[in-house]
Design a protein around this motif. Structure first.
Motif, PDB file in Angstrom:
ATOM      1  N   TYR A  65      -6.140  -5.507   0.337  1.00  0.00           N
ATOM      2  CA  TYR A  65      -5.572  -5.401   1.685  1.00  0.00           C
ATOM      3  C   TYR A  65      -5.845  -6.657   2.497  1.00  0.00           C
ATOM      4  N   VAL A  66      -7.080  -7.174   2.410  1.00  0.00           N
ATOM      5  CA  VAL A  66      -7.435  -8.398   3.142  1.00  0.00           C
ATOM      6  C   VAL A  66      -6.581  -9.564   2.658  1.00  0.00           C
ATOM      7  N   ASP A  67      -6.373  -9.649   1.344  1.00  0.00           N
ATOM      8  CA  ASP A  67      -5.607 -10.758   0.774  1.00  0.00           C
ATOM      9  C   ASP A  67      -4.103 -10.653   1.033  1.00  0.00           C
ATOM     10  N   THR A  68      -3.567  -9.401   1.015  1.00  0.00           N
ATOM     11  CA  THR A  68      -2.108  -9.269   1.083  1.00  0.00           C
ATOM     12  C   THR A  68      -1.611  -8.461   2.276  1.00  0.00           C
ATOM     13  N   GLY A  69      -2.417  -7.529   2.778  1.00  0.00           N
ATOM     14  CA  GLY A  69      -1.973  -6.634   3.841  1.00  0.00           C
ATOM     15  C   GLY A  69      -0.923  -5.639   3.366  1.00  0.00           C
ATOM     16  N   ASP A  70      -0.721  -5.542   2.059  1.00  0.00           N
ATOM     17  CA  ASP A  70       0.343  -4.723   1.490  1.00  0.00           C
ATOM     18  C   ASP A  70      -0.197  -3.365   1.043  1.00  0.00           C
ATOM     19  N   THR A  71       0.072  -2.320   1.837  1.00  0.00           N
ATOM     20  CA  THR A  71      -0.417  -0.985   1.495  1.00  0.00           C
ATOM     21  C   THR A  71       0.344  -0.376   0.319  1.00  0.00           C
ATOM     22  N   GLU A  72       1.551  -0.842   0.060  1.00  0.00           N
ATOM     23  CA  GLU A  72       2.282  -0.348  -1.110  1.00  0.00           C
ATOM     24  C   GLU A  72       1.591  -0.770  -2.405  1.00  0.00           C
ATOM     25  N   LEU A  73       1.055  -1.992  -2.440  1.00  0.00           N
ATOM     26  CA  LEU A  73       0.296  -2.437  -3.615  1.00  0.00           C
ATOM     27  C   LEU A  73      -0.944  -1.569  -3.807  1.00  0.00           C
ATOM     28  N   ILE A  74      -1.607  -1.226  -2.716  1.00  0.00           N
ATOM     29  CA  ILE A  74      -2.809  -0.397  -2.785  1.00  0.00           C
ATOM     30  C   ILE A  74      -2.455   1.005  -3.272  1.00  0.00           C
ATOM     31  N   THR A  75      -1.356   1.544  -2.763  1.00  0.00           N
ATOM     32  CA  THR A  75      -0.899   2.865  -3.202  1.00  0.00           C
ATOM     33  C   THR A  75      -0.629   2.876  -4.700  1.00  0.00           C
ATOM     34  N   GLU A  76       0.070   1.863  -5.192  1.00  0.00           N
ATOM     35  CA  GLU A  76       0.381   1.781  -6.620  1.00  0.00           C
ATOM     36  C   GLU A  76      -0.891   1.616  -7.446  1.00  0.00           C
TER      37      GLU A  76
END
Length: 130
Positions: A65-76
Motif C-alpha cells: 500500500y505504501v509503495d503503490t496505494g493500490d487496494t485492488e493489488l492488496i485485495t488480490e
C-alpha cells in the motif's frame, strides 16, 4: 591491483525515500524473525503464537500500500494467500512427524519443504480446474 571507482550521482529525494523504506522493511522483517527465534528458546507456545499471526502478510499489505496505494493489488494478494495457506500447513504437520522418527533435522526440513511444494502444486492445479 587498484580499485576502479565508478561515479554514482547523488540519489534524488524519491530514490532516497525508496532506499530508506527498503532498509526499514528489511530491519522490521529481521527483527520479527529474531523475536520469534529468541522467544522459542523460552516458550515454544508463545513463539508459535507470534509466528502463526499473519504478520508477514500484514507487513506485505502495508509495504504494498505504501509503495503503490493500490487496494485492488492488496485485495488480490489477500485472496491468493487464502489459497496457499492450506498447503503450507502440510509443512507443519510433516516436519514434526519426521523429527519424532529421529530423522536428521536437515533431511526432515528438506523433505517437509519438498512435500509442501508438492501440496502447493496440487492446490494450484485444483484451483485452475475450478
Amino acid at each position: 591491483m587498484g580499485t576502479i571507482l565508478a561515479y554514482q550521482p547523488p540519489l534524488q529525494a524519491g530514490k532516497q525515500i525508496t532506499q530508506t523504506a527498503m532498509y526499514l522493511k528489511v530491519l522490521i522483517s529481521a527483527l520479527l524473525i529474531a523475536v520469534i527465534s529468541e522467544t522459542a528458546k523460552r516458550s515454544s507456545l508463545v513463539a508459535a503464537l507470534i509466528a502463526s499471526l499473519p504478520i508477514t502478510s500484514i507487513l506485505a499489505f502495508i509495504w504494498l500500500y505504501v509503495d503503490t496505494g493500490d487496494t485492488e493489488l492488496i485485495t488480490e494478494l489477500a485472496r491468493q494467500i487464502v489459497w496457499l495457506v492450506i498447503p503450507s500447513l502440510a509443512f507443519f504437520w510433516i516436519l514434526p512427524l519426521l523429527l519424532e522418527r529421529s530423522l536428521n533435522f536437515w533431511l526432515a526440513l528438506g523433505l517437509a519443504a519438498i512435500a509442501t511444494s508438492v501440496c502447493y502444486g496440487l492446490v494450484l492445479l485444483l484451483r485452475n480446474l475450478f
